[in-house]
Design a protein around this motif. Structure first.
Motif, PDB file in Angstrom:
ATOM      1  N   LEU A 189       0.811  -1.293  -0.210  1.00  0.00           N
ATOM      2  CA  LEU A 189      -0.043  -0.037  -0.081  1.00  0.00           C
ATOM      3  C   LEU A 189       1.017   1.280  -0.001  1.00  0.00           C
ATOM      4  CD1 LEU A 189      -2.747  -1.027   2.727  1.00  0.00           C
ATOM      5  CD2 LEU A 189      -3.067  -0.880  -0.133  1.00  0.00           C
ATOM      6  N   HIS A 190       2.009   1.272   0.557  1.00  0.00           N
ATOM      7  CA  HIS A 190       2.831   2.383   0.890  1.00  0.00           C
ATOM      8  C   HIS A 190       3.572   2.443  -0.555  1.00  0.00           C
ATOM      9  CE1 HIS A 190       2.798   4.129   4.780  1.00  0.00           C
ATOM     10  NE2 HIS A 190       2.979   2.987   5.468  1.00  0.00           N
ATOM     11  N   ALA A 191       3.809   1.566  -1.311  1.00  0.00           N
ATOM     12  CA  ALA A 191       4.579   1.661  -2.423  1.00  0.00           C
ATOM     13  C   ALA A 191       3.528   2.120  -3.616  1.00  0.00           C
ATOM     14  CB  ALA A 191       5.039   0.331  -2.974  1.00  0.00           C
ATOM     15  N   GLU A 192       2.311   1.740  -3.346  1.00  0.00           N
ATOM     16  CA  GLU A 192       1.254   1.882  -4.432  1.00  0.00           C
ATOM     17  C   GLU A 192       0.653   3.568  -4.192  1.00  0.00           C
ATOM     18  OE1 GLU A 192      -1.265   1.996  -7.693  1.00  0.00           O
ATOM     19  OE2 GLU A 192       0.300   0.614  -7.108  1.00  0.00           O
ATOM     20  N   ALA A 193       0.634   3.812  -3.019  1.00  0.00           N
ATOM     21  CA  ALA A 193      -0.247   5.262  -2.595  1.00  0.00           C
ATOM     22  C   ALA A 193       0.713   6.209  -2.373  1.00  0.00           C
ATOM     23  CB  ALA A 193      -0.967   4.950  -1.334  1.00  0.00           C
ATOM     24  N   ASN A 194       1.889   5.935  -1.680  1.00  0.00           N
ATOM     25  CA  ASN A 194       2.886   6.879  -1.270  1.00  0.00           C
ATOM     26  C   ASN A 194       4.140   7.218  -2.054  1.00  0.00           C
ATOM     27  OD1 ASN A 194       0.951   8.127   0.777  1.00  0.00           O
ATOM     28  ND2 ASN A 194       1.788   6.229   2.125  1.00  0.00           N
ATOM     29  N   GLY A 195       4.505   5.906  -2.577  1.00  0.00           N
ATOM     30  CA  GLY A 195       5.812   5.877  -3.338  1.00  0.00           C
ATOM     31  C   GLY A 195       6.808   6.112  -2.621  1.00  0.00           C
TER      32      GLY A 195
END
Length: 308
Positions: free
Chosen positions: A233-239
């Motif tokens: 989720l962090h990789a997808e939403a926040n990068g």
């Protein structure tokens, strides 16, 4: 030897990062915690931006927790049905935590929120664990028998509906507080980059009366699944997941967790809680000192893109 972290945008000594992963992985396996409550502040102290530190620690904790959970699984110290109920709330909390993290980044307050939350949370949990463990050790030295309390006989939340029996943990409790505990752990993991084991283990021991070693093994399973979800989720939403940083930490953490898990299984329960309480409290003091100290650069410049 130094490497450049593309997302954090700074060079670091690779052996220093590896040693950090190895040491925290040992602590993770010994105490049944994800290690994020220690690794995230360490990365921040070395200059990694808090947002990147939180997101990049998630895959590291997943790897170290897998190694530790495997060791406890072989020892038959994992309650899988209890872990499954905890994950019901944990995954929901992870989704909510990533959304909250994204909102804090949008308003520019994520760094301050992380530091203040660490100080309050770790200070409270560490103090409570320290006091309780010292009292338990004192009773043992005086030759007093420990007070045996039946699980859930007096706590009001134990009388809620939807009761389930967890045979490995030898408890019969409502599923509602278990799901609630899992939600809080998932939320904290996504927002603060912590596996939540330093909260989950005491909660299982003191609230649900789960045996200490089973609490540790079950905590590692919950940490593993929630941190995998937080990473995606962090990789997808926040990068903000730095793959290079996470990989070096994962190699060291996986190795250290195996040795830590073996050490933790040989310690007495009250000594294990005392060491964990001291560790949590020391990290809280360090974060608080960094929060109130004057920064080397008094002024900061932030570039804000104009709306089209």
């Amino acid at each position: 030897m130094t490497i450049y972290l593309p997302i954090a945008e700074l060079p670091v000594a690779i052996f220093t990062v590896f040693a950090m992963g190895l040491a925290v992985g040992f602590i993770s396996g010994m105490f049944g915690v994800g290690g994020g409550f220690l690794m995230t502040p360490l990365l921040i102290f070395t200059g990694v931006p808090p947002a990147v530190a939180v997101a990049s620690v998630s895959p590291y904790m997943a790897a170290s927790s897998f190694s530790g959970a495997l060791s406890y699984w072989r020892k038959d110290m994992v309650d899988l049905p209890l872990a499954a109920v905890l994950l019901t709330g944990g995954l929901a909390g992870t989704v909510a935590g990533v959304a909250l993290f994204l909102w804090l980044r949008m308003i520019g307050q994520v760094d301050l929120a992380i530091r203040i939350s660490y100080t309050l949370l770790l200070g409270t949990i560490g103090s409570l664990m320290l006091v309780e463990s010292v009292r338990a050790i004192a009773r043992t030295r005086r030759g007093e028998r420990p007070v045996v309390r039946r699980p859930g006989t007096r706590a009001w939340f134990m009388r809620l509906p939807l009761k389930l029996r967890f045979r490995r943990s030898r408890i019969y409790v409502s599923a509602l507080p278990v799901v609630g505990i899992g939600f809080v752990i998932g939320l904290l993991g996504a927002v603060l980059g912590v596996g939540g084991g330093f909260i989950l283990v005491p909660a299982l021991i003191y609230l649900l009366r789960v045996p200490t070693q089973t609490s540790v093994g079950t905590s590692l399973v919950l940490t593993l699944v929630t941190m995998v979800a937080a990473t995606v989720l962090h990789a997808e939403a926040n990068g903000t997941v730095d793959v290079v940083l996470a990989f070096v930490l994962m190699v060291g953490g996986t190795m250290g967790a195996q040795f830590g898990a073996r050490t933790g299984q040989t310690l007495k329960a009250e000594h294990l809680r005392l060491l964990l309480g001291l560790l949590v409290l020391s990290v809280a003091v360090r974060v608080a000192a960094d929060l109130v100290s004057q920064p080397p650069d008094t002024y900061a410049v932030t570039v804000i893109e104009a709306a089209p």
